[in-house]
Write a protein that holds these residues in place. Structure first.
Motif, mmCIF file in Angstrom:
data_model
loop_
_atom_site.group_PDB
_atom_site.id
_atom_site.type_symbol
_atom_site.label_atom_id
_atom_site.label_comp_id
_atom_site.label_asym_id
_atom_site.label_seq_id
_atom_site.Cartn_x
_atom_site.Cartn_y
_atom_site.Cartn_z
ATOM 1 N N THR A 198 0.844 -1.193 0.000
ATOM 2 C CA THR A 198 0.000 0.000 0.000
ATOM 3 C C THR A 198 0.884 1.250 0.000
ATOM 4 N N PRO A 199 0.320 2.413 -0.345
ATOM 5 C CA PRO A 199 1.141 3.629 -0.494
ATOM 6 C C PRO A 199 1.932 4.021 0.746
ATOM 7 N N ASP A 200 1.455 3.687 1.939
ATOM 8 C CA ASP A 200 2.186 4.081 3.137
ATOM 9 C C ASP A 200 3.569 3.446 3.202
ATOM 10 N N ARG A 201 3.815 2.391 2.398
ATOM 11 C CA ARG A 201 5.115 1.733 2.392
ATOM 12 C C ARG A 201 6.101 2.401 1.434
ATOM 13 N N PHE A 202 5.589 3.143 0.427
ATOM 14 C CA PHE A 202 6.528 3.640 -0.586
ATOM 15 C C PHE A 202 6.251 5.060 -1.091
ATOM 16 N N ILE A 203 5.050 5.604 -0.815
ATOM 17 C CA ILE A 203 4.724 6.895 -1.436
ATOM 18 C C ILE A 203 5.604 8.024 -0.902
ATOM 19 N N ARG A 204 5.987 7.947 0.373
ATOM 20 C CA ARG A 204 6.858 8.980 0.938
ATOM 21 C C ARG A 204 8.223 8.972 0.253
ATOM 22 N N ILE A 205 8.742 7.772 -0.038
ATOM 23 C CA ILE A 205 10.026 7.668 -0.744
ATOM 24 C C ILE A 205 9.894 8.278 -2.133
ATOM 25 N N ALA A 206 8.772 8.000 -2.786
ATOM 26 C CA ALA A 206 8.549 8.557 -4.120
ATOM 27 C C ALA A 206 8.481 10.079 -4.087
ATOM 28 N N GLU A 207 7.862 10.621 -3.042
ATOM 29 C CA GLU A 207 7.776 12.082 -2.894
ATOM 30 C C GLU A 207 9.162 12.680 -2.692
ATOM 31 N N GLU A 208 9.938 12.094 -1.792
ATOM 32 C CA GLU A 208 11.240 12.661 -1.452
ATOM 33 C C GLU A 208 12.219 12.589 -2.611
ATOM 34 N N THR A 209 12.124 11.554 -3.440
ATOM 35 C CA THR A 209 13.073 11.371 -4.536
ATOM 36 C C THR A 209 12.603 12.001 -5.842
ATOM 37 N N GLY A 210 11.332 12.438 -5.906
ATOM 38 C CA GLY A 210 10.799 13.014 -7.135
ATOM 39 C C GLY A 210 10.261 11.987 -8.109
ATOM 40 N N ILE A 211 10.361 10.684 -7.767
ATOM 41 C CA ILE A 211 9.841 9.639 -8.652
ATOM 42 C C ILE A 211 8.324 9.750 -8.778
ATOM 43 N N ILE A 212 7.708 10.468 -7.839
ATOM 44 C CA ILE A 212 6.251 10.594 -7.824
ATOM 45 C C ILE A 212 5.722 11.230 -9.097
ATOM 46 N N VAL A 213 6.525 12.067 -9.761
ATOM 47 C CA VAL A 213 6.070 12.725 -10.992
ATOM 48 C C VAL A 213 5.816 11.679 -12.077
ATOM 49 N N GLU A 214 6.747 10.747 -12.257
ATOM 50 C CA GLU A 214 6.567 9.687 -13.256
ATOM 51 C C GLU A 214 5.420 8.765 -12.857
ATOM 52 N N ILE A 215 5.385 8.403 -11.573
ATOM 53 C CA ILE A 215 4.317 7.515 -11.101
ATOM 54 C C ILE A 215 2.960 8.204 -11.252
ATOM 55 N N GLY A 216 2.923 9.507 -10.912
ATOM 56 C CA GLY A 216 1.666 10.243 -11.031
ATOM 57 C C GLY A 216 1.150 10.274 -12.458
ATOM 58 N N GLY A 217 2.050 10.394 -13.418
ATOM 59 C CA GLY A 217 1.630 10.357 -14.819
ATOM 60 C C GLY A 217 1.027 9.016 -15.192
ATOM 61 N N TRP A 218 1.641 7.927 -14.680
ATOM 62 C CA TRP A 218 1.096 6.589 -14.953
ATOM 63 C C TRP A 218 -0.298 6.447 -14.345
ATOM 64 N N VAL A 219 -0.484 6.937 -13.121
ATOM 65 C CA VAL A 219 -1.790 6.833 -12.447
ATOM 66 C C VAL A 219 -2.860 7.579 -13.239
ATOM 67 N N LEU A 220 -2.550 8.792 -13.693
ATOM 68 C CA LEU A 220 -3.526 9.574 -14.452
ATOM 69 C C LEU A 220 -3.939 8.847 -15.730
ATOM 70 N N ARG A 221 -2.956 8.343 -16.454
ATOM 71 C CA ARG A 221 -3.260 7.663 -17.710
ATOM 72 C C ARG A 221 -4.094 6.395 -17.459
ATOM 73 N N THR A 222 -3.711 5.601 -16.468
ATOM 74 C CA THR A 222 -4.425 4.352 -16.178
ATOM 75 C C THR A 222 -5.850 4.627 -15.712
#
Length: 714
Positions: free
Chosen positions: A498-522
């Motif tokens: 679930t996001p509580d295990r990895f979303i904070r890491i994605a936010e801190e590293t900036g990977i969230i931008v790529e992941i966010g694009g995938w979520v929007l498209r899906t």
């Protein structure tokens, strides 16, 4: 022959010796390389040339036949006769030799001569005799002229040089200073000469410089010295000086030549480079590189004496939210003030450095043990009790601290840093705003985090992300009102995360931008399938990160995704947090306006838990408020929560904003929300987050029978 000898009254042997002597003298006279001549006469002006050697004939350019017997008046130019005869008379009167220099214009060029006049004994007839000895000094004269020329050039170069040049005697006293030295010193030459560097201008730097001069005098070898000094106006200078020993004919050092080059700008640049290499430009604190150096130095010293060393890693809580919301200027100001507070409190009792981002490191040497660190950690946290003033706002910021202790936890500098970092993450994962010591086992969590971060960078490429969907329902008519897309990571070894295990890491590293694009498209692709499959006006809500708004064309990306997938804007909702609205930034306002212009609905997620300010609702184009689950959970148990929910509902109605209650788990909560006018809800009472296949089954089932907690109007 014998008759001639007897007539002279000399023994045969004596006459032979005299004849031999005269012959040798005649040969020596002829062979001497210097020009020689003999003049004789009853008076000065009547003297004639009676002898001339070969060198003289070559100089004067005459043969003996033409020269001998001629008077001096015939040989001397008229302009020189009075001077020469006067000088010759004084020479004869004094009986001492006399010398003078003259020039001769000869066919082979002008020659310079040094001529000596030496009075000799008078002849038998009583005539005075004078020997003329000439020495050709043409080459010497020309060499001297060259030396004089070079001397003039040297002096001109020294006096016009931009280098400071001085000479010091064996007592280190200044015996020469050029114009640049005088200009740099800013005082007259008289105040510089006969002074040692220590006497003028004096000071510790000059004492070291004078010591360098003395070393060159004693050792006889050149040296270089970097001198930092102040001029008469107090300006700081740095000069690189070359010290060169000067020797006498016996090989003894008699003086030292000092040639200095102004490297003030270079020294400043070098200092600047040093600052860049070892100091953080934003906070002015030592940086990570210097921290590692100091840590190893302190640990090496600790090995030689008893005592403990404490390492504290401090991290500001929710700094990313503050930085992204208020802007980088506010974030930088927060870091600078934090650095100031830490430096002022620690003084010379400890060492503080900025490790990067919002993380600081503190070294505390010579401790009495682990217990002392409790007091230090509490005192450091108390520094954050005083609110910060950022961008005209008063903001309370907390911090978290992880602690490792030498030698209890490790003898290795690298291990201590790793252990303090794991303790820090443990504190942050358990509520923040506190401190904690390293314990065995914490590094396991840190290792897992690092592993997740590495794998997360390729999660989109590997196709490991999935979307789950939690339905939203209308409590009055039991109609599905869409769903919220929730991210999941199907990890190859850890299973579904679930996001509580990895979303904070994605936010801190900036990977969230790529992941966010995938979520929007899906999510858009799913909305197209459902709405074109007969699910009328079924909307999908997608959570957006603050990082997607900053330095990124979010509106352009969403517009492209809508066009590529064929998703209509009314089928997509975008959820943001209140933190994004904390600072009324032009960039944020513009992006939200562009999203509204695309026909998209905007919702504030977890309303009431962030930096709430009611005027945000008027300034930004907000369509929906989502009441946080923590307030909904208090319904039926906490009167304050019920009042707060009622107030939010009243506020939303007055602003014509839709409401969605999150975390509805009981029929009583649903009934209360219906009663006060909040008709949209989501929670476990209706459905947990579902895969797409499960959502399709749920949708078919709810259309056949009412959902729990809903009221179907007759």
């Amino acid at each position: 022959m014998m008759d001639d000898i007897e007539r002279h009254g000399l023994p045969a042997s004596a006459f032979g010796e005299q004849l031999l002597s005269e012959t040798l003298l005649s040969e020596a006279f002829e062979r001497l390389p210097d020009p020689l001549g003999l003049i004789e006469g009853p008076s000065v002006r009547e003297m004639r040339l009676i002898a001339l050697n070969g060198a003289a004939t070559r100089i004067v350019g005459l043969t003996r036949e033409r020269a001998l017997g001629r008077g001096l008046q015939q040989l001397l130019p008229p302009s020189r006769q009075d001077w020469f005869f006067g000088s010759l008379a004084r020479c004869l009167a004094s009986g001492e030799a006399w010398s003078y220099r003259t020039t001769l214009a000869l066919p082979q060029g002008r020659r310079y001569l040094e001529v000596s006049l030496t009075p000799l004994a008078a002849s038998a007839a009583g005539h005075r005799r004078v020997l003329l000895h000439g020495r050709d000094i043409t080459d010497v004269r020309r060499l001297q002229e060259q030396l004089d020329k070079h001397e003039r050039i040297y002096r001109a170069a020294v006096e016009s040089s931009h280098y400071t040049i001085a000479r010091y005697d064996r007592q280190c006293r200044r015996v020469f200073a050029n114009a640049e030295f005088i200009r740099s010193a800013g005082v007259p030459l008289a105040e510089l000469l006969d002074k040692t560097p220590l006497e003028y201008p004096g000071g510790p730097a000059m004492a070291a410089y004078q010591g360098a001069i003395q070393a060159v005098l004693a050792q006889g070898g050149p040296d270089e010295h970097e001198l930092r000094w102040q001029d008469s106006k107090g300006s700081e200078h740095c000069t690189l000086i070359r010290l060169t020993p000067e020797f006498d004919e016996d090989g003894e050092v008699v003086s030292v030549l000092s040639v200095g080059h102004d490297i003030t700008e270079a020294a400043r640049y070098r200092h600047h480079i040093h600052r860049l290499a070892y100091y953080d430009t934003l906070s002015g604190l030592p940086n990570r590189e210097q921290f590692y150096t100091r840590l190893r130095q302190i640990l090496s010293q600790a090995d030689t004496r008893e005592g403990w060393v404490g390492l504290l890693l401090l991290d500001l809580d929710r700094f990313t939210v503050i930085n992204d919301s208020l802007g980088h200027i506010a974030g930088d100001t927060l870091l600078q003030e934090t650095a100031g507070r830490l430096s002022e409190y620690l003084g010379d009792r400890g060492f503080v450095a900025r490790m990067g981002g919002d993380e600081f490191a503190i070294l505390l040497p010579d401790l009495d043990g682990r217990e002392v660190l409790n007091g230090w950690a509490r005192a450091v946290l108390e520094l954050f009790d005083e609110p910060y003033q950022l961008m005209g706002r008063e903001l309370v910021v907390s911090a978290s601290i992880g602690i490792a202790l030498y030698p209890d936890d490790s003898l290795s500098a690298d291990d201590l840093i790793k252990y303090a970092d794991s303790a820090l993450h443990h504190v942050k994962d358990n509520g923040r705003n506190g401190y904690g010591f390293y314990e065995r086992g914490l590094t396991t969590g840190l290792t897992e985090r690092m592993s997740l971060e590495a794998e997360l960078r390729k999660v989109v490429e590997r196709g490991e992300l999935e979307l789950y969907y939690q339905p939203k329902v209308d409590l009055l008519c039991a109609r599905s009102a869409g769903c919220e897309a929730l991210l999941r990571w199907r990890h190859p070894s850890l299973g579904l995360l679930t996001p509580d295990r990895f979303i904070r890491i994605a936010e801190e590293t900036g990977i969230i931008v790529e992941i966010g694009g995938w979520v929007l498209r899906t999510a858009c692709e799913a909305a197209v399938r459902w709405n074109r499959g007969g699910w009328a006006d079924f909307t999908v809500a997608v959570n957006l990160s603050v990082r997607q708004f900053l330095g990124h064309d979010l509106a352009g990306e969403i517009q492209a995704i809508l066009a590529e997938t064929g998703c209509r804007p009314e089928w997509l909702e975008l959820e943001i947090t209140e933190n994004l609205l904390l600072e009324d930034r032009d960039e944020t306002r513009a992006t939200l306006g562009q999203l509204r212009d695309l026909g998209l609905k905007l919702a504030i997620d977890d309303f009431g838990t962030g930096y709430s300010a009611l005027n945000y609702l008027a300034r930004f184009p907000i369509d929906i408020l989502k009441i946080d689950r923590s307030f909904v959970q208090g319904i039926g148990r906490d009167e304050s929560s019920e009042k707060l929910v009622r107030g939010i509902v009243s506020l939303a109605r007055s602003l014509h904003i839709l409401l969605v209650a999150e975390g509805v788990e009981t029929a009583g909560q649903a009934a209360y929300l219906q009663q006060i006018g909040c008709h949209l809800a989501q929670g476990y009472l209706f459905a947990k987050p579902l895969s797409e296949e499960q959502l399709v089954s749920w949708y078919k089932q709810y259309r056949q029978q009412p959902l729990p907690g809903t009221l179907v109007e007759p």
